[in-house]
Design a protein around this motif. Structure first.
Motif, PDB file in Angstrom:
ATOM      1  N   LEU A  56       9.870  13.277  -4.729  1.00 22.78           N
ATOM      2  CA  LEU A  56      10.044  12.156  -5.659  1.00 22.78           C
ATOM      3  C   LEU A  56      10.484  12.633  -7.036  1.00 22.78           C
ATOM      4  N   ARG A  57       9.867  13.710  -7.527  1.00 22.85           N
ATOM      5  CA  ARG A  57      10.246  14.214  -8.855  1.00 22.85           C
ATOM      6  C   ARG A  57      11.671  14.751  -8.845  1.00 22.85           C
ATOM      7  N   MET A  58      12.044  15.447  -7.774  1.00 29.84           N
ATOM      8  CA  MET A  58      13.414  15.941  -7.684  1.00 29.84           C
ATOM      9  C   MET A  58      14.409  14.794  -7.532  1.00 29.84           C
ATOM     10  N   GLN A  59      14.013  13.751  -6.770  1.00 25.85           N
ATOM     11  CA  GLN A  59      14.889  12.588  -6.633  1.00 25.85           C
ATOM     12  C   GLN A  59      15.103  11.914  -7.978  1.00 25.85           C
ATOM     13  N   LEU A  60      14.032  11.783  -8.756  1.00 27.61           N
ATOM     14  CA  LEU A  60      14.159  11.182 -10.087  1.00 27.61           C
ATOM     15  C   LEU A  60      15.057  12.032 -10.981  1.00 27.61           C
ATOM     16  N   LEU A  61      14.879  13.353 -10.914  1.00 25.04           N
ATOM     17  CA  LEU A  61      15.703  14.234 -11.744  1.00 25.04           C
ATOM     18  C   LEU A  61      17.169  14.178 -11.329  1.00 25.04           C
ATOM     19  N   VAL A  62      17.423  14.137 -10.015  1.00 22.58           N
ATOM     20  CA  VAL A  62      18.804  14.032  -9.524  1.00 22.58           C
ATOM     21  C   VAL A  62      19.426  12.724  -9.973  1.00 22.58           C
ATOM     22  N   ASN A  63      18.677  11.631  -9.865  1.00 22.76           N
ATOM     23  CA  ASN A  63      19.208  10.333 -10.266  1.00 22.76           C
ATOM     24  C   ASN A  63      19.508  10.283 -11.762  1.00 22.76           C
ATOM     25  N   VAL A  64      18.630  10.875 -12.572  1.00 25.42           N
ATOM     26  CA  VAL A  64      18.864  10.886 -14.016  1.00 25.42           C
ATOM     27  C   VAL A  64      20.089  11.730 -14.350  1.00 25.42           C
ATOM     28  N   THR A  65      20.236  12.885 -13.694  1.00 27.96           N
ATOM     29  CA  THR A  65      21.414  13.721 -13.946  1.00 27.96           C
ATOM     30  C   THR A  65      22.702  13.067 -13.456  1.00 27.96           C
ATOM     31  N   TYR A  66      22.583  12.039 -12.614  1.00 25.39           N
ATOM     32  CA  TYR A  66      23.751  11.263 -12.196  1.00 25.39           C
ATOM     33  C   TYR A  66      23.970  10.078 -13.127  1.00 25.39           C
ATOM     34  N   GLY A  67      22.883   9.372 -13.495  1.00 25.36           N
ATOM     35  CA  GLY A  67      23.017   8.139 -14.267  1.00 25.36           C
ATOM     36  C   GLY A  67      23.467   8.362 -15.698  1.00 25.36           C
ATOM     37  N   ILE A  68      22.956   9.419 -16.354  1.00 27.97           N
ATOM     38  CA  ILE A  68      23.341   9.656 -17.756  1.00 27.97           C
ATOM     39  C   ILE A  68      24.827   9.994 -17.879  1.00 27.97           C
ATOM     40  N   PRO A  69      25.375  10.936 -17.098  1.00 30.62           N
ATOM     41  CA  PRO A  69      26.833  11.162 -17.184  1.00 30.62           C
ATOM     42  C   PRO A  69      27.651   9.940 -16.785  1.00 30.62           C
ATOM     43  N   MET A  70      27.123   9.139 -15.848  1.00 31.38           N
ATOM     44  CA  MET A  70      27.858   7.948 -15.438  1.00 31.38           C
ATOM     45  C   MET A  70      27.932   6.938 -16.593  1.00 31.38           C
ATOM     46  N   ALA A  71      26.798   6.718 -17.285  1.00 30.38           N
ATOM     47  CA  ALA A  71      26.805   5.792 -18.421  1.00 30.38           C
ATOM     48  C   ALA A  71      27.727   6.296 -19.521  1.00 30.38           C
ATOM     49  N   ALA A  72      27.673   7.607 -19.821  1.00 27.48           N
ATOM     50  CA  ALA A  72      28.538   8.167 -20.861  1.00 27.48           C
ATOM     51  C   ALA A  72      30.011   8.058 -20.478  1.00 27.48           C
ATOM     52  N   GLY A  73      30.317   8.351 -19.211  1.00 25.88           N
ATOM     53  CA  GLY A  73      31.706   8.271 -18.770  1.00 25.88           C
ATOM     54  C   GLY A  73      32.239   6.853 -18.785  1.00 25.88           C
ATOM     55  N   LEU A  87       0.826  -1.207   0.000  1.00 26.17           N
ATOM     56  CA  LEU A  87       0.000   0.000   0.000  1.00 26.17           C
ATOM     57  C   LEU A  87       0.862   1.260   0.000  1.00 26.17           C
ATOM     58  N   ALA A  88       1.920   1.268   0.816  1.00 25.01           N
ATOM     59  CA  ALA A  88       2.807   2.439   0.860  1.00 25.01           C
ATOM     60  C   ALA A  88       3.518   2.632  -0.475  1.00 25.01           C
ATOM     61  N   LEU A  89       3.987   1.541  -1.088  1.00 18.95           N
ATOM     62  CA  LEU A  89       4.625   1.646  -2.405  1.00 18.95           C
ATOM     63  C   LEU A  89       3.640   2.157  -3.455  1.00 18.95           C
ATOM     64  N   ALA A  90       2.397   1.701  -3.365  1.00 16.14           N
ATOM     65  CA  ALA A  90       1.387   2.148  -4.324  1.00 16.14           C
ATOM     66  C   ALA A  90       1.108   3.634  -4.165  1.00 16.14           C
ATOM     67  N   ILE A  91       1.017   4.110  -2.937  1.00 13.48           N
ATOM     68  CA  ILE A  91       0.786   5.542  -2.709  1.00 13.48           C
ATOM     69  C   ILE A  91       1.955   6.356  -3.247  1.00 13.48           C
ATOM     70  N   LEU A  92       3.165   5.852  -3.011  1.00  9.31           N
ATOM     71  CA  LEU A  92       4.356   6.549  -3.514  1.00  9.31           C
ATOM     72  C   LEU A  92       4.349   6.622  -5.039  1.00  9.31           C
ATOM     73  N   LEU A  93       4.025   5.520  -5.688  1.00  7.32           N
ATOM     74  CA  LEU A  93       3.983   5.507  -7.148  1.00  7.32           C
ATOM     75  C   LEU A  93       2.831   6.360  -7.674  1.00  7.32           C
ATOM     76  N   ALA A  94       1.729   6.402  -6.940  1.00  7.64           N
ATOM     77  CA  ALA A  94       0.595   7.227  -7.355  1.00  7.64           C
ATOM     78  C   ALA A  94       0.957   8.707  -7.326  1.00  7.64           C
TER      79      ALA A  94
END
Length: 821
Positions: A253-270, A69-76
């Motif tokens: 959550l949206r900021m966490q996703l944006l932070v993770n993407v700004t970390y993951g894309i440079p990491m994959a490229a590097g 239930l908590a995961l569902a609320i978070l995803l919602a």
């Protein structure tokens, strides 16, 4: 035996029996009430512990249901903005939810499939790297096999271990044998069922989570109403709770996703540039794992580092990968996260760590992922439920002490440098990037008015009750040192001679120290002032004889709660010795309006003020030349540029009258005031379209006031919000005729700015009674003014496009207007 009192008219006491030796007087009703209150407090605390224990037990034993239930609320929270956007585009609710869920499941399935294929390929390549791994391990072993400082400890450890092995061998020779219990071997069917449960259990949990998400998105409004009912009957507070909780969690959550993407894309490229296999997979894994606080970033770094260690026979790939990860961590933690997060959760770092530990113990790894959102919800509830007020104190990031309390505590603790830090933090807060001298001076005087003087008031209130002798000594010495260091940190830019104002303390040392602050503030405003180290009353020296000949005004600072006797004595003494000097009383320890009126009626001083800001305004008026209007000099160097921006916007068009009327009515209704007004400050007058307070009205759009008699002139000059709680106490405006005729007592306005940030006017509210403006209300008025700016800009663009269409001879005029709108 006592003699009887036989005097007539006196009541004779009745004879009382002798008291036993164990007799005690009966307790009074007040003591019984106090005891009942203490018992109730103890019972309340014990009940709180019991309720907390029950809730924690329910969270632990009900995790099979609560975790999905908590995961569902978070995803919602993540998916609801997408559903709302599709509904705004015209799609019904169910198709919108179906599209979002299909898109989400497809993305997750695609990512899972890609990760599966990458892992399969990687597992087939790993045996090729065994020789490289063995070679590097041998190298590391050879480096650590030589003599070192730890050889003695290692030898001792080996000796002890050999001794234990000898004892075990002796025991075995004596017949003691180790027994190993071997259970029944698992049948193939049991093994298949065990593996099936391990695989099917996560799949079932994922299915339940997505089912909950769909149900939450479908019945979001119904759930919203039910939560409102659970939070009590106050719909306003309940709505604020749910809105703030949703905003905090959704933003996090949206900021966490944006932070993770700004970390993951440079990491994959590097990693791809370095040559690490499956670089894209490691970048995607970093995006997912960094949702897990603290542990996730470590795990996401271990995999590529291990692979770089295994692939390259040398050390270059490993070192480059390590450098890339460290660089990305530094940039993400120190630049991107503070920039994007801000105060999205409102939690301190310590509370986030404690929450992660608690939820991990209760729910395991899933609890670690959910710890921050769940704790943020608890913090939001603590803002609105009084019983949870302690939670806000324990885990909230907002300071629990006000600036005056922090300043006072630092001085009482003999931490003058920390008190200076409090002062500097307050002054630098919200200062514009291009700080001019006038804005800095205004901020320093605001510090005196809103931090230092209230802190001295706190001290004066407990001076004879709670404060010990050591506290009083620290406060006096601390204020002296603070004044000295603070005035050195913010010195005068130009030396002022022949002081016009003398600031003196009335009776005790706190009055003297506060008068030094007032003198410093006046000097920063280019008003020559000085102070004296002794108080007027109970001083061994004749303080009045030290008043310079150039002094026009004596300002007496008083912190006493009942200052009438001091004022009577000082007024008589000063009027007798220096009858030509103007007299101002600064009652900084008493905010009573009745007392001010009484002092003005009895002694008729030039002014009686309760704050530093009010003192500064009165000094400006008292030192101003006769007949000079203070608004006449309110012009910046960029006044021509400001006027040009005002005229280019062309805001005095009759087509804009409905827009002005709409915002005026919205402001009036929202703040429950008598009047609201939009002002556009021109060269000689202030245009107030659709305002009922205008002096000369040609038409509703061309209504105007004289510029030198408009409060908005001062607001535009400062280019910041202006709040006047009582106009009758402000010497700048209490003589304005139109305000006096309308009996306006309250004003609050915010600037209307051009795209270049130039103030061209204001949106203000006015009332006939004295009011206060909270920070939340002021933010709402700013948001309303910003919305007005955007509406006017859109209307101007629409008009320009329409004129361009007419000029070019566009045949389908209606279609062009519809498209633009």
């Amino acid at each position: 035996m006592r003699k009887q009192n036989n005097k007539p008219g006196l009541l004779q006491p009745e004879a009382q029996p002798p008291r036993p030796h164990h007799w005690k007087p009966e307790k009074s009703a007040a003591s019984w009430v106090k005891r009942d209150i203490e018992t109730q407090n103890i019972v309340r605390v014990m009940a709180g512990f019991v309720i907390s224990a029950v809730i924690i037990a329910a969270l632990y034993f009900g995790q099979d249901v609560l975790i999905p239930l908590a995961l569902a609320i978070l995803l919602a929270f993540l998916l609801e903005p997408l559903v709302s956007r599709l509904k705004k585009w015209g799609l019904p609710q169910l198709p919108s939810i179906a599209i979002v869920m299909i898109f989400t499941i497809s993305v997750l399935a695609g990512l899972g499939s890609y990760l599966g294929f990458q892992l399969k390929d990687l597992s087939q390549e790993l045996p090729q790297y065994q020789d490289t791994i063995q070679q590097k391990l041998n190298t590391v072993k050879s480096l650590t096999s030589g003599p070192s400082a730890w050889d003695g400890a290692k030898t001792t450890f080996d000796t002890v271990e050999s001794s234990f092995e000898g004892i075990n061998q002796v025991e075995q020779e004596k017949g003691v044998q180790n027994v190993k219990v071997v259970g029944l071997e698992q049948s193939p069917s049991d093994a298949a069922m065990e593996w099936g449960s391990k695989i099917l259990s996560p799949i079932a949990t994922i299915g339940i989570v997505f089912l909950f998400v769909v149900l939450i998105l479908i019945s979001r409004k119904d759930l919203h109403d039910r939560l409102l009912r659970l939070l009590g009957g106050n719909l306003n507070i309940g709505t604020d709770v749910l809105d703030e909780a949703g905003q905090r969690i959704g933003t996090y959550l949206r900021m966490q996703l944006l932070v993770n993407v700004t970390y993951g894309i440079p990491m994959a490229a590097g990693l791809w540039f370095i040559g690490v296999p499956a670089a894209i997979m490691w970048g995607m894994l970093a995006v997912v794992l960094r949702f897990v606080p603290y542990v996730g970033p470590i795990i996401s770094a271990v995999f590529p580092l291990t692979l770089a260690f295994a692939v390259d026979p040398g050390w270059n790939m490993f070192l480059w990968t390590l450098g890339l990860i460290l660089l990305l961590e530094l940039i993400s933690n120190n630049i991107i996260e503070p920039w994007l997060y801000g105060e999205s959760t409102g939690l301190t770092t310590l509370s986030i760590i404690l929450a992660a530990t608690f939820w991990t113990l209760i729910w395991g790894p899933i609890g670690l992922i959910l710890s921050t959102p769940l704790t943020a919800c608890l913090l939001v509830l603590s803002h609105y439920i009084p019983a949870l007020g302690f939670v806000k104190v324990l885990i909230g990031s907002a300071p629990v002490l006000s600036p005056p309390e922090r300043f006072y505590q630092r001085l009482v603790a003999d931490e003058v440098h920390d008190a200076l830090d409090v002062a500097n933090a307050y002054i630098q807060q919200e200062l514009p990037k291009k700080t001019n001298e006038e804005a800095l001076v205004r901020k320093i005087n605001n510090f005196y008015d809103e931090v230092a003087i209230p802190a001295i008031c706190l001290f004066s209130q407990v001076h004879n009750t709670e404060a010990s002798a050591e506290h009083r000594l620290r406060m006096h010495q601390g204020l002296k040192r603070f004044n000295h260091e603070f005035q050195q940190q913010y010195p005068l830019q130009t030396e002022l001679n022949n002081p016009k104002v003398m600031c003196l303390g009335a009776r005790w040392e706190v009055d003297v120290l506060a008068s030094a602050m007032l003198a410093h503030g006046l000097n920063l405003k280019k008003i020559a002032a000085c102070s004296h180290a002794d108080a007027l009353i109970q001083s061994r020296s004749d303080v009045l004889s030290a008043v310079p000949e150039s002094t026009d005004i004596i300002c007496i600072t008083i912190f006493h709660q009942q200052p009438m006797a001091q004022i009577r004595l000082l007024n008589h003494r000063i009027r007798t010795l220096k009858p030509q000097i103007k007299l101002v009383f600064a009652l900084l320890g008493n905010q009573s309006t009745h007392l001010r009126d009484e002092i003005e009626r009895l002694f008729q001083p030039e002014a009686v003020v309760n704050s530093v800001n009010e003192l500064m305004l009165n000094m400006d008026m008292l030192l101003m030349a006769q007949g000079e209007n203070p608004a006449a000099a309110l012009m910046h160097d960029n006044e021509a540029e400001r006027l040009q921006a005002l005229h280019e916007l062309d805001l005095l068009q009759s087509e804009l009258l409905p827009i002005y009327s709409q915002y005026i009515e919205e402001a009036r209704q929202a703040f429950d005031v008598k009047y609201a007004q939009i002002s556009l400050v021109d060269a000689g007058q202030v245009h107030t379209p659709a305002s009922p307070l205008a002096e000369a009205v040609e038409s509703p759009i061309h209504a105007a006031q004289r510029r030198e008699e408009s409060i908005c002139t001062h607001l535009v000059y400062q280019n910041e919000a202006l709040v006047i709680e009582d106009i009758q106490r402000d010497p700048r405006f209490r003589q304005y005729p139109h305000l006096a005729r309308q009996k306006i007592r309250f004003y609050a306005g915010v600037p209307i700015q051009s795209k270049q940030g130039l103030a061209i006017g204001s949106l203000c509210i006015l009332d006939k009674q004295v009011r206060q403006m909270s920070e939340e209300d002021l933010d709402l008025l700013k948001a309303l003014a910003l919305d007005l700016q955007e509406t006017l800009s859109s209307e101007r663009l629409r008009k320009q496009k329409l004129e361009e269409i007419l000029r070019l001879g566009q045949p389908d005029l209606s279609q062009a207007v519809v498209t633009d709108s």
